[in-house]
Design a protein around this motif. Sequence first.
Motif, PDB file in Angstrom:
ATOM      1  N   SER A   1       0.810  -1.215   0.000  1.00 19.20           N
ATOM      2  CA  SER A   1       0.000   0.000   0.000  1.00 19.20           C
ATOM      3  C   SER A   1       0.846   1.268   0.000  1.00 19.20           C
ATOM      4  O   SER A   1       0.302   2.373   0.027  1.00 19.20           O
TER       5      SER A   1
ATOM      6  N   TRP B   1       2.117   0.260  -4.418  1.00 23.81           N
ATOM      7  CA  TRP B   1       0.818   0.410  -5.079  1.00 23.81           C
ATOM      8  C   TRP B   1       0.953   0.229  -6.595  1.00 23.81           C
ATOM      9  O   TRP B   1       0.130  -0.424  -7.230  1.00 23.81           O
TER      10      TRP B   1
ATOM     11  N   GLN C   1      -0.192  -3.095  -9.193  1.00 23.98           N
ATOM     12  CA  GLN C   1      -0.998  -2.953 -10.408  1.00 23.98           C
ATOM     13  C   GLN C   1      -0.269  -3.497 -11.638  1.00 23.98           C
ATOM     14  O   GLN C   1      -0.856  -4.190 -12.482  1.00 23.98           O
TER      15      GLN C   1
ATOM     16  N   ASP D   1      -8.774  -3.561   2.221  1.00 25.57           N
ATOM     17  CA  ASP D   1      -9.871  -3.481   1.258  1.00 25.57           C
ATOM     18  C   ASP D   1      -9.426  -2.798  -0.036  1.00 25.57           C
ATOM     19  O   ASP D   1      -9.798  -3.233  -1.142  1.00 25.57           O
ATOM     20  N   GLU D   2      -8.624  -1.741   0.080  1.00 30.21           N
ATOM     21  CA  GLU D   2      -8.123  -1.061  -1.114  1.00 30.21           C
ATOM     22  C   GLU D   2      -7.243  -1.993  -1.934  1.00 30.21           C
ATOM     23  O   GLU D   2      -7.305  -1.994  -3.165  1.00 30.21           O
TER      24      GLU D   2
ATOM     25  N   ARG E   1      -7.433  -5.272  -2.023  1.00 34.78           N
ATOM     26  CA  ARG E   1      -8.301  -6.259  -2.666  1.00 34.78           C
ATOM     27  C   ARG E   1      -8.914  -5.696  -3.945  1.00 34.78           C
ATOM     28  O   ARG E   1      -9.122  -6.428  -4.919  1.00 34.78           O
ATOM     29  N   SER E   2      -9.194  -4.386  -3.947  1.00 36.81           N
ATOM     30  CA  SER E   2      -9.764  -3.766  -5.148  1.00 36.81           C
ATOM     31  C   SER E   2      -8.791  -3.799  -6.324  1.00 36.81           C
ATOM     32  O   SER E   2      -9.206  -3.677  -7.477  1.00 36.81           O
ATOM     33  N   LEU E   3      -7.497  -3.963  -6.042  1.00 39.08           N
ATOM     34  CA  LEU E   3      -6.482  -4.086  -7.091  1.00 39.08           C
ATOM     35  C   LEU E   3      -6.242  -5.532  -7.486  1.00 39.08           C
ATOM     36  O   LEU E   3      -5.439  -5.798  -8.385  1.00 39.08           O
TER      37      LEU E   3
ATOM     38  N   ASP F   1      -1.648   6.327  -5.958  1.00 39.08           N
ATOM     39  CA  ASP F   1      -2.295   6.476  -4.654  1.00 39.08           C
ATOM     40  C   ASP F   1      -1.771   7.747  -3.997  1.00 39.08           C
ATOM     41  O   ASP F   1      -0.616   7.814  -3.585  1.00 39.08           O
TER      42      ASP F   1
END
Length: 319
Positions: A155, A160, A164, A183-184, A186-188, A288
């Motif tokens: 993170s 980050w 990706q 949670d952020e 997991r969104s990736l 981010d």
Amino acid sequence: MVRAVAATAYGGTEVIEVIDVESRAPESDEVTIAVRAAALNRWDAKQAAGAAGTDPAKLPVRLGSEAAGVITAAGADAVSLEGEQLAVGDEVYGHKLRGAQASELTVKAGLLLRKPAHRSFVEASGLLSNGTTAVHALEAVSVGEGDTLLLHSASGAVGWLVAQLARLRGARVIGTASERNHDELRSLGVEPVSYGEGLLDRVRTLAPDGVDAAIDTVGTDEAVTVSLAVLHDPARLVTIANAQFEAVLAAGGQAIGGGAGADPGTAIRDAARLTLAKFFADDAIGVDVARTFPLEEARAAYELLVTGHAGGKVVLEPR
């Protein structure tokens, strides 16, 4: 006059000031930019502390290397990194821009890329330095389709982008982070694990057969020891953290960036800029951003940066 962030002495955040400097007209291959956003990097604070030398004759030292903005003047031969003629009104971004933390900047046009109209100046200002580091790390350990990657500090500003880009390569990513960021991640498409006591067991639960590659962007002993315990091949461990260069190299891994024994990866990083620009334009990757500050609050921005806990890019916005 131009307002610019500078170190007026060598030291900690107390030496950071916003000073007046002269504006400069562009030469034939240059442009002048009204800066809309300028990102901070850890090297900026190290430079202020004297990491590049402490010659008092060089004070004040202008800070920053990443910025995005609008062209207000352009030389006749101002051609962008993509090979396109640049003109007044074009929105651009770039890095390796000396003294980028300023209200105005005159730089070589070849260091700049066109900013996609739908992407923000703030994001664009923070893409390239960390992005090229992320690409270099992935190349160093050959992350590709079907690999399982253990990514430390997923993170963080570099992590980050590593996450990706690794997912775009078809890799599975297990990323260490504090629980508030899970949670952020997991969104990736990242499988998050909390760092700290018991990390090795948590990683082994997710990857009982071990991992193919590991990237350390945080520089802790834990990151290195856990990586070596689960890696199939220690040569596929890379660190970007100077504090772990010696340990990682001694174990047969790799170190990249600046510092003794590290691979600067200049050619890889330079080539990565156009790839990152395409992904950015296509909305395949994002930056981010932890927090923005007005240019005049540069010292407060640096105080957050040096804590090491910003959790993303810190960016200045000239008004």
